[in-house]
Design an enzyme around this catalytic site. Structure first.
Site: not given
Length: 408
Positions: A143, A171-173
């Protein structure tokens, strides 16, 4: 009540955040999520935490956050017999989700073509950092690295400080959301065509797509963003858009509010000298300093009352703990909890969407490592003797309350 995704079975090989959040969202809507973890250690997030503290003495808050509504089985993916079992499980599965580095699942015999060979209708969703080809294909995709590469870290913070990472793993979410919308689209397409497909999602592409406003501005106006030296809330924004201090040590955010109206509401007519589009951008740091001097003459609650009465777009800036007590958060019932066999009562944020006929809900706590392995294998015709043999060989592990040790 019936769930929107009831009857959808997902084989979830994912770990850390992107994939697990995606499958948790599907599980909230009723999908049967079978989380396939590594024998022994399980998901990597089980060994990570914040503050060097563990919920209930042993459980990771990071893992608990993204893995409710799942059943866990912990297997040795390198075992030939385990591969046979998983391919048998795949025959009646709808979706496979994985976010290993490109090539890892194929090397182990769990690539798209492997699953397609036993189930032509399978939907295979693969998440990565940078895609499955190209110069970065072998790099670790994480991320904060994506924040740096895509420009968002360089656009955050003040000009006299280094680039600032976001205070959460966005970014991950966002990658998880892209997985979910792609999977649901593929399910609808399969309903129409009878065909499965492979989905590729990567963090870099997802983050850049969500920064499209910034890229369109830079590329079409031929100007790079420059971070302000003040509390202006976006590197391309003009004043007063930003965060301001109050006399009692709190903060308020003020969004897109007509400058003249704001100054009159604050009783700061002398600042109307700045009320032109050119000055509001070119002198935004100077203006922010002047407006901040005005807000510092008010305590937070009276300031909010004055601004909201005048329909100024404003809100208090809160930390995580105080946000849970916000009256709108309480009204919406956003905070909830579930009971975990080791961690006890786990406080968390509930599902964000409301559906009148098929509501999302938390029906299972985040699982212990391999907690449901025996039941899952029994559902696929594996008898008790073979299950015991798999456990004895180390090809399958099951965590219990009794064999869980507190972390120091």
């Amino acid at each position: 009540m019936e769930k929107a995704l009831e009857g959808i079975k997902v084989l979830d090989f994912s770990h850390l955040l992107q994939g697990p959040f995606a499958t948790q969202l599907l599980g909230d809507m009723g999908a049967d999520i079978v989380k396939i973890e590594r024998a022994g250690t399980g998901d990597m997030f089980r060994g990570m935490t914040f503050f060097n503290k563990w919920v209930g003495g042993s459980e990771s808050p990071s893992f608990l956050s993204w893995n409710r509504n799942k059943r866990s089985i912990a297997l040795n993916l390198k075992s030939p017999r385990v591969r046979e079992i998983i391919m048998e499980m795949a025959k009646d599965a709808d979706v496979v989700v994985q976010n290993f580095r490109p090539g890892v699942m194929e090397k182990l015999g769990y690539g798209y073509e492997d699953f397609r060979a036993v189930n032509e209708r399978i939907i295979y969703c693969s998440g990565s950092g940078y895609g499955e080809s190209g110069p970065y294909v072998s790099r670790p995709g994480q991320d904060m690295l994506i924040q740096g590469l895509t420009g968002v870290a360089a656009a955050t913070g003040r000009a006299d400080q280094p680039p600032v990472p976001l205070g959460a793993g966005m970014p991950d979410q966002l990658g998880a959301m892209n997985m979910v919308y792609a999977i649901l689209s593929a399910i609808i397409w399969r309903h129409k065509s009878g065909k499965g497909q492979k989905i590729e999602v990567n963090l870099m592409a997802g983050m850049m797509a969500h920064l499209n406003q910034e890229y369109v501005s830079v590329l079409n106006l031929d100007q790079d963003f420059e971070r302000p030296n003040s509390g202006i809330g976006h590197p391309g924004a003009e004043a007063p858009f930003g965060i301001y201090a109050t006399k009692d040590g709190r903060y308020v955010s003020i969004a897109m509010s007509p400058f003249g109206h704001l100054m009159r509401t604050l009783g700061a007519e002398e600042l109307l000298r700045y009320d032109s589009r050119d000055q509001l951008y070119s002198k935004r740091d100077e203006i922010w300093e002047e407006v901040n001097k005005v807000t510092l003459t008010f305590d937070c609650d009276p300031l909010l009352e004055i601004l909201l009465e005048a329909d100024v777009w404003t809100a208090e800036v809160k930390d995580f703990r105080s946000a849970t007590q916000d009256p709108q958060v309480v009204h919406l019932g956003l905070m909830t909890s579930y009971e975990h066999p080791i961690a006890g009562t786990v406080k968390c944020v509930g599902p964000a969407v409301r559906m009148s006929e098929t509501p999302a809900e938390i029906s299972r706590p985040a699982p212990m490592i391999g907690q449901h392995g025996q039941d899952i294998l029994a559902e696929h015709g594996i008898d008790a003797a073979e299950i015991e043999a798999l456990i004895a060989s180390g090809d399958m592990t099951i965590q219990t309350k009794e064999n869980t040790k507190a972390r120091s």
